[in-house]
Design an enzyme around this catalytic site. Structure first.
Site, PDB file in Angstrom:
ATOM      1  N   CYS A 121     -30.092 -21.694   0.872  1.00  0.00           N
ATOM      2  CA  CYS A 121     -30.649 -20.612   1.689  1.00  0.00           C
ATOM      3  C   CYS A 121     -31.819 -20.396   0.365  1.00  0.00           C
ATOM      4  CB  CYS A 121     -29.380 -19.607   1.223  1.00  0.00           C
ATOM      5  SG  CYS A 121     -27.447 -20.377   3.092  1.00  0.00           S
ATOM      6  N   ARG A 169     -37.292 -24.901   1.574  1.00  0.00           N
ATOM      7  CA  ARG A 169     -35.663 -25.835   1.323  1.00  0.00           C
ATOM      8  C   ARG A 169     -34.781 -25.674   2.889  1.00  0.00           C
ATOM      9  NH1 ARG A 169     -35.299 -22.933  -3.556  1.00  0.00           N
ATOM     10  NH2 ARG A 169     -32.383 -22.391  -2.920  1.00  0.00           N
ATOM     11  N   TRP A 216     -29.190 -21.330   5.307  1.00  0.00           N
ATOM     12  CA  TRP A 216     -28.508 -22.662   5.796  1.00  0.00           C
ATOM     13  C   TRP A 216     -27.319 -23.055   5.890  1.00  0.00           C
ATOM     14  CZ3 TRP A 216     -29.986 -27.808   6.271  1.00  0.00           C
ATOM     15  CH2 TRP A 216     -29.438 -28.920   6.064  1.00  0.00           C
ATOM     16  N   ASN A 244     -26.474 -16.653  -1.394  1.00  0.00           N
ATOM     17  CA  ASN A 244     -26.751 -17.896  -1.415  1.00  0.00           C
ATOM     18  C   ASN A 244     -26.473 -18.645  -1.991  1.00  0.00           C
ATOM     19  OD1 ASN A 244     -28.142 -20.669  -2.162  1.00  0.00           O
ATOM     20  ND2 ASN A 244     -30.304 -19.736  -2.900  1.00  0.00           N
ATOM     21  N   GLY A 245     -25.272 -19.545  -2.150  1.00  0.00           N
ATOM     22  CA  GLY A 245     -24.408 -20.257  -2.553  1.00  0.00           C
ATOM     23  C   GLY A 245     -22.839 -20.313  -2.214  1.00  0.00           C
ATOM     24  N   GLU A 274     -26.538 -50.381  -0.871  1.00  0.00           N
ATOM     25  CA  GLU A 274     -26.953 -49.315  -0.922  1.00  0.00           C
ATOM     26  C   GLU A 274     -28.085 -48.997  -1.997  1.00  0.00           C
ATOM     27  OE1 GLU A 274     -27.355 -46.786   0.267  1.00  0.00           O
ATOM     28  OE2 GLU A 274     -28.475 -45.144  -1.081  1.00  0.00           O
ATOM     29  N   LYS A 327     -32.765 -48.278  -1.386  1.00  0.00           N
ATOM     30  CA  LYS A 327     -32.823 -47.720  -1.537  1.00  0.00           C
ATOM     31  C   LYS A 327     -34.307 -48.132  -1.772  1.00  0.00           C
ATOM     32  CE  LYS A 327     -31.506 -44.741  -0.438  1.00  0.00           C
ATOM     33  NZ  LYS A 327     -30.904 -44.128  -0.052  1.00  0.00           N
ATOM     34  N   GLU A 368     -36.789 -49.192   1.221  1.00  0.00           N
ATOM     35  CA  GLU A 368     -37.616 -48.427   1.611  1.00  0.00           C
ATOM     36  C   GLU A 368     -38.056 -48.115   1.485  1.00  0.00           C
ATOM     37  OE1 GLU A 368     -34.443 -45.468   3.826  1.00  0.00           O
ATOM     38  OE2 GLU A 368     -33.269 -45.224   1.483  1.00  0.00           O
ATOM     39  N   HIS A 386     -23.344 -69.863  -0.995  1.00  0.00           N
ATOM     40  CA  HIS A 386     -23.455 -70.086   0.035  1.00  0.00           C
ATOM     41  C   HIS A 386     -24.844 -69.974   1.150  1.00  0.00           C
ATOM     42  CE1 HIS A 386     -19.276 -70.871   0.288  1.00  0.00           C
ATOM     43  NE2 HIS A 386     -19.071 -69.721  -0.429  1.00  0.00           N
ATOM     44  N   LYS A 439     -36.242 -39.183   9.188  1.00  0.00           N
ATOM     45  CA  LYS A 439     -34.875 -38.461   8.347  1.00  0.00           C
ATOM     46  C   LYS A 439     -34.142 -37.990   9.461  1.00  0.00           C
ATOM     47  CE  LYS A 439     -33.160 -36.239   4.675  1.00  0.00           C
ATOM     48  NZ  LYS A 439     -32.987 -37.942   3.956  1.00  0.00           N
TER      49      LYS A 439
END
Ligand code: F6R
Length: 608
Positions: free
Chosen positions: A2, A27, A75, A101-102, A481, A485, A488, A504, A603
């Site tokens: 927010c 934001r 948000w 906000n929070g 992962e 990262k 990409e 193998h 995204k």
């Protein structure tokens, strides 16, 4: 996350608030609103959607007369994006308006108490509790009233409050959520972050936890939590606006890596109640969990990697088989799923087309579905039977970082919850896991204290051609992962491989100059991975080891060692990935890539 903006001066407030909200747009938000004091009456206008809708509704602010006001971009965290859940929120008597906000952790308890006192709620938000609480605590002086409210609320917040009794005044406060204040010759301003205030001043007051500020035209006064006046120093901003939007970081990805401790704290907050895990709105009965024959985790990309870790977590606590599957495979495979299985869909955006289709397939086959998502009100959140939000805040960089680590922690919360409900997790084992979960945000913070060695490591390896990440067990999941990262955002070829699988086939790729990064966080598999590293070393590879346990044998073998904090082996993937996110980030920077927007990627992947 927010965004808050506030103005107390001599000009029309609403156009200034709208301009400030535009600066906070990056934001991320799903709705917006403003409250302006007009002849001793508070006028609130708010709506779901883009700021343009609010601008249109208020004739670009012209229809809201008044020179003191607060604005907000929301948000969603509690309650879906909608007009009524948008901020500002009125108190019952409409004499106070609040933006927030929070997350208020004890809002449920406060809401029930306020309802008993006769307050009625118009929204599903935690924020409305604060608005009513301000009215309940009203003692005729807004600073002292806010100070009383602070004694009653728990959680994180930045608040802006208007009162019709003090129509020239705007009061704001923060705890664990950013708030900055500045002034120019004629007015005072508040905002969630610096860029929104740069048009007015470069001299800022950075609010600390539980400091209160009162703005009146031409005056700014600061108080402590007991409403006693305090002095604050000025912080002079010398960054440009684009750097300021990223909080002074060069890229959103780096900012989001640094936001992880706070995001992880948000994920766990309010879910640990005494010695149990609980999720609002989810009530799986013990008998239902006990009769489950298995769990499926479906997801794409990094969220799938989080699922791979989640398998270890849930199998440990629930002692039932967990199948983890890439959503685009699951949806076309004729999966064996029925009503005695729980299907967990994991997604940052909640809009990934394959994950959504796989969830629908699971529902069609009778399974109960649970979504672990970040974006409130997203398609997955709406379509799953139950939802757990990760509360990571908006993620702007295409490569996920805080989105991923908060998924890991949410999965561990689910694992403990299922273990407790099924009766298969002993209380002592649950206590140990809960203690370890609570410590994760601080450990993540400690992993970010000195990043210079990682940056130097990236400088040494940024022109590598092939990078192999190897690990066993849970470290194999983390290897995948870490590899994703790197590839990409740097476009360097990389693979995440089960260390025992190297011989193998893939080991034939190892030659002089290959870079192999071994993850060794699991005590019982450590010696095995050391042997695998020795195999690649003798074939000419440069070896980097990621471990929480240094020893002479490993030091002699590895060319470089990344030390991470120790924790429960099930939670270590949250910590082992942080230096590897940074490694990928700096390699991308040194290669001159577009870190936040890598080529060919989006995204949110809303097409098949
Ligand atoms: C990688 C990345 C992607 C996403 C994947 C799923 O850094 O961000 O692999 O994890 O596209 O996205 P969500 O989690 O939104 O379903």
């Amino acid at each position: 996350m927010c965004g808050i903006i506030g103005y107390a001066g001599a000009k029309q407030a609403a156009p200034i608030l709208l301009k400030g909200l535009e600066t906070l747009e990056y934001r991320g938000y799903d709705s917006a609103g403003m409250a302006v004091m007009s002849d001793g009456v508070i006028n609130i206008q708010k709506c779901r959607g883009r700021l343009a809708a609010l601008a249109e509704k208020t004739d670009h602010g012209q229809s809201m007369q008044g020179s003191v006001g607060i604005g907000h971009t929301r948000w969603a965290t509690h309650g879906e994006p909608s007009d009524k859940n948008s901020h500002p929120h009125f108190s019952q008597n409409e004499q106070f308006a609040v933006v927030h906000n929070g997350i208020i952790e004890n809002y449920q308890e406060l809401k029930e108490r306020l309802e008993r006192y006769g307050y009625t709620f118009q929204s599903e938000t935690d924020t409305e509790v604060i608005a009513h609480l301000v009215e309940y605590c009203d003692c005729g002086d807004l600073i002292r009233t806010v100070s009383k409210v602070l004694q009653r609320i728990e959680g994180s917040y930045a608040l802006g409050v208007l009162s019709t009794r003090e129509p020239e005044c705007l009061v704001a406060v923060r705890k664990d959520s950013p708030l900055v204040v500045c002034r120019d010759d004629e007015a005072g301003y508040i905002a969630s972050d610096i860029p929104a205030l740069l048009p007015y001043s470069r001299d800022m007051y950075l609010m600390e936890d539980n400091e209160i500020v009162a703005l009146t035209p031409g005056k700014i006064n600061f108080y402590n939590i007991d409403a006693r006046p305090i002095e604050k120093e000025i912080y002079h901003v010398d960054w440009d606006v684009s750097a300021a939007e990223k909080g002074g970081y060069e890229h959103f990805m780096l900012k989001e890596i640094y936001e992880q401790p706070q995001a992880l704290q948000s994920t766990i907050q309010s879910r640990i109640r005494g010695d149990r895990i609980q999720f609002d709105g989810i009530d799986y009965t013990s008998s239902w969990v006990e009769q489950l024959t298995g769990v499926h985790i479906i997801a794409c990309g990094s969220a799938y990697h989080a699922g791979l870790v989640g398998r270890y977590m849930i199998e440990t606590t629930l002692q039932r088989p967990v199948n983890v599957e890439i959503a685009s495979e699951f949806r076309y495979r004729n999966p064996i799923v029925d009503e005695r299985q729980l299907v967990i869909a994991v997604s940052q955006s909640g809009e990934t087309a394959d994950t959504l289709a796989a969830l629908r397939e699971a529902k069609r086959r009778g399974a109960r579905t649970l979504a672990i998502v970040n974006v409130v009100g997203s398609s997955l959140a709406r379509e799953a039977h139950d939802v757990i939000y990760t509360w990571a805040g908006p993620e702007i960089s295409v490569a996920t970082t805080k989105g991923y680590t908060t998924q890991l922690l949410a999965l561990e919360l689910v694992a403990v919850y299922l273990g407790q409900q099924s009766g298969r997790l002993s209380q002592s084992a649950a206590d140990a896991l809960i203690e370890a979960i609570c410590a994760v945000p601080e450990l993540a913070q400690s992993a970010l204290v000195d990043i210079a060695p990682i940056q130097q490591m990236a400088a040494r390896h940024f022109n590598a051609k092939d990078v192999f990440y190897i690990g066993r067990g849970i470290d194999y999941a983390s290897s995948q992962e870490a590899s994703l990262k790197l590839k990409e955002i740097s476009y360097i070829h990389s693979e995440g491989i089960a260390a025992g699988e190297l011989k193998h086939g893939t080991i034939s790729l190892i030659e002089d100059g290959s870079l192999v990064i071994g993850l060794l966080t699991q005590p019982k598999l450590r010696e095995k991975v050391i042997s695998n590293l020795a195999e690649v070393k003798t074939r000419g590879a440069t070896v980097i080891a990621v471990t929480s346990m240094e020893d002479a044998k490993l030091n002699a073998l590895a060319d470089e060692v990344i030390l991470i904090p120790e924790t429960n082996p099930l939670l270590i993937p949250v910590l082992s990935v942080i230096p590897l996110q940074l490694f990928a980030y700096y390699i991308s920077v040194y290669n001159g890539r577009d870190v936040d927007k890598p080529r060919n990627l989006a995204k949110s992947v809303t097409v098949e």
